[in-house]
Write a protein that holds these residues in place. Structure first.
Motif, PDB file in Angstrom:
ATOM      1  N   VAL A 244       1.700  24.513  23.971  1.00 16.24           N
ATOM      2  CA  VAL A 244       1.056  23.304  24.485  1.00 16.24           C
ATOM      3  C   VAL A 244      -0.452  23.479  24.329  1.00 16.24           C
ATOM      4  N   TYR A 245      -1.110  22.451  23.832  1.00 19.83           N
ATOM      5  CA  TYR A 245      -2.536  22.561  23.515  1.00 19.83           C
ATOM      6  C   TYR A 245      -3.405  22.275  24.733  1.00 19.83           C
ATOM      7  N   SER A 246      -4.459  23.081  24.857  1.00 20.56           N
ATOM      8  CA  SER A 246      -5.514  22.838  25.830  1.00 20.56           C
ATOM      9  C   SER A 246      -6.816  22.726  25.048  1.00 20.56           C
ATOM     10  N   VAL A 289     -19.099  24.806  30.234  1.00 15.81           N
ATOM     11  CA  VAL A 289     -17.884  24.800  29.421  1.00 15.81           C
ATOM     12  C   VAL A 289     -16.801  24.160  30.264  1.00 15.81           C
ATOM     13  N   PHE A 290     -16.104  23.180  29.685  1.00 12.44           N
ATOM     14  CA  PHE A 290     -15.178  22.370  30.482  1.00 12.44           C
ATOM     15  C   PHE A 290     -13.954  22.021  29.637  1.00 12.44           C
ATOM     16  N   GLY A 291     -12.775  22.297  30.181  1.00 13.98           N
ATOM     17  CA  GLY A 291     -11.554  22.045  29.431  1.00 13.98           C
ATOM     18  C   GLY A 291     -10.486  21.392  30.271  1.00 13.98           C
ATOM     19  N   GLY A 292      -9.378  21.069  29.603  1.00 15.37           N
ATOM     20  CA  GLY A 292      -8.263  20.461  30.322  1.00 15.37           C
ATOM     21  C   GLY A 292      -7.083  20.197  29.404  1.00 15.37           C
ATOM     22  N   VAL A 363       1.017  30.302  30.514  1.00 15.00           N
ATOM     23  CA  VAL A 363       0.697  28.897  30.849  1.00 15.00           C
ATOM     24  C   VAL A 363      -0.807  28.719  31.077  1.00 15.00           C
ATOM     25  N   GLY A 364      -1.622  29.427  30.310  1.00 18.96           N
ATOM     26  CA  GLY A 364      -3.062  29.251  30.415  1.00 18.96           C
ATOM     27  C   GLY A 364      -3.740  30.164  31.409  1.00 18.96           C
TER      28      GLY A 364
END
Length: 444
Positions: A244-246, A289-292, A363-364
């Protein structure tokens, strides 16, 4: 990285591919954190071991070189689920969380001892509550933390939050000290150099076509070893984990005046209590830095460089970060992505059976969990009976994902449901019923 630009950089090919058959004591498939931490602890424990690491691309090509830089004590499965595993208990679940907390510190200690300058800083994690539904969820999480863990998760009132970060619409927050922020690329590349200095051999550009008992088969030769370690995470293939891509964005370096407005002086990692996961950090060179999540799962678990770039999701992340801090003029310089491994029950695992070892399904949450995996695999391979080898994730087998197209439908429906759950809460100002229905499918 396709058309995406990774702030952490990418490793150049500097190591030769495998050139013919060879024998080893341990062969490790995958030169990310899991493989390299395992090689590190094995080599330190027994310098006589012949250890070979095989990597399809370059060191840190996968999630180890693309993540958001949280080295946290988070474990993907809840304490309740860990306690319910066969042979487990509440005490075992608590031991698992304490081991995760120790792993956060261990990454920092090893980095310092080995001279790996990865910008490690332990400032904790603050998770904001920005709606009444999120506030209720934050208070409940703190109230239940004492039952299922060491009980050091604190609730912060609105005025207390200001000492950590100044964001919009804040009603409260939770805070834990058990998280550090890092530069992922510096850590994985530095770790690779350290293990080579310990005598470990790394072959890049060497895809492994078959992993079987006693051997790893590549187009360039076979490595025979008593123990074969699978450390491939989102690139595992088959139905063991779903990739699954983040996705992540990074700003240009911000001015002192902007940082005075935002806070984050002690560089805590930050998020909020929405359902669709977001994560951020203040870097050592003064960027956000910001992801989701939000990028789609691709049919038949395909992983391709083109999937690293999703302009729609990048734009959404940029907008979310601007809204979070009330800063419309934030300028962004980088955007990238990558696949992480999700097992069917959202529970990471590690084990060794009949000469085949594995670790993954993070899972990240893998930056610190991989360190714990490396130490645990070392004990298992060296046949040590330790506190680590008795943790509840050891020997766990998640059931396989459903075949296609059910896997594609289920995962993408779940991702969409989390977005809808957040919308539901904005409209009703109550905890989402949709999220409650989905919770059993997400490791809770």
């Amino acid at each position: 990285m396709g058309c995406a630009l990774n702030l952490w950089g990418t490793a150049e090919v500097t190591r030769a591919p495998l050139a013919g058959d060879r024998d080893a004591d341990v062969v490790i498939v995958g030169a990310g954190y899991t493989g390299l931490w395992t090689a590190y602890y094995l080599a330190k424990a027994d310098p006589s071991l012949r250890i070979v690491v095989l990597e399809r691309e370059t060191v840190g090509f996968g999630a180890s070189g693309r993540n958001g830089g949280w080295c946290s004590a988070l474990f993907p499965a809840s304490a309740r689920k860990l306690a319910a595993l066969p042979g487990s208990s509440l005490d075992a679940a608590i031991a698992m969380h304490r081991a995760m907390q120790d792993s956060v510190n261990e990454v920092g200690l090893v980095s310092a001892a080995e001279g790996i300058d990865c910008d490690y800083h332990k400032g904790g994690t603050i998770v904001l509550a920005r709606s009444q539904a999120q506030l209720a969820r934050a208070r409940l999480e703190v109230a239940s933390a004492g039952e299922w863990g060491p009980g050091d998760l604190r609730f912060l009132e609105r005025d207390e939050v200001q000492a950590h970060v100044r964001a919009t619409k804040v009603l409260g927050a939770t805070f834990t000290p058990h998280c550090a922020v890092i530069h992922p690329g510096k850590l994985v590349r530095g770790l690779a150099s350290v293990v080579e200095g310990l005598g470990v051999v790394i072959h890049e550009q060497t895809p492994v076509e078959v992993i079987s008992r006693g051997r790893a088969i590549t187009p360039y030769g076979v490595v025979r070893a008593e123990v074969v370690v699978r450390a491939t995470e989102g690139f595992t293939g088959g139905r063991a984990v779903a990739p699954v891509y983040s996705l992540v964005v990074a700003t240009e370096p911000l001015s002192t005046a902007v940082w005075d407005r935002i806070g984050l002086a002690d560089r805590p990692s930050f998020s909020d209590h929405r359902h669709l996961i977001i994560y951020g950090q203040r870097t050592a060179d003064g960027r956000l830095v910001f992801g989701g999540r939000g990028a789609p799962y691709h049919f038949r678990s395909r992983v391709r460089p083109a999937y690293d770039s999703e302009p729609r999701v990048f734009a959404k992340l940029q907008g979310t970060l601007r809204e979070l801090f009330g800063l419309e003029d934030l300028r962004f310089s980088h955007a990238w992505g990558g696949a992480l491994g999700v097992p069917r029950d959202w529970c990471a695992s590690v084990g060794l059976e009949d000469g085949l070892a594995w670790a993954g399904g993070y899972v990240g949450d893998g930056v610190s969990t991989t360190n714990l995996a490396g130490r645990t695999l070392t004990d298992l391979i060296l046949r040590r009976d330790t506190a680590l080898t008795r943790l509840p994730w050891v020997g766990h087998h998640s059931r396989p994902w459903e075949p296609e197209p059910f896997r594609w439908l289920g995962i993408n429906t779940g991702l969409r449901a989390m977005t809808l759950a957040d919308t539901e809460e904005r409209l009703t100002n109550r905890n989402s019923q949709l999220a409650r229905l989905m919770a059993p499918l997400l490791g809770h």
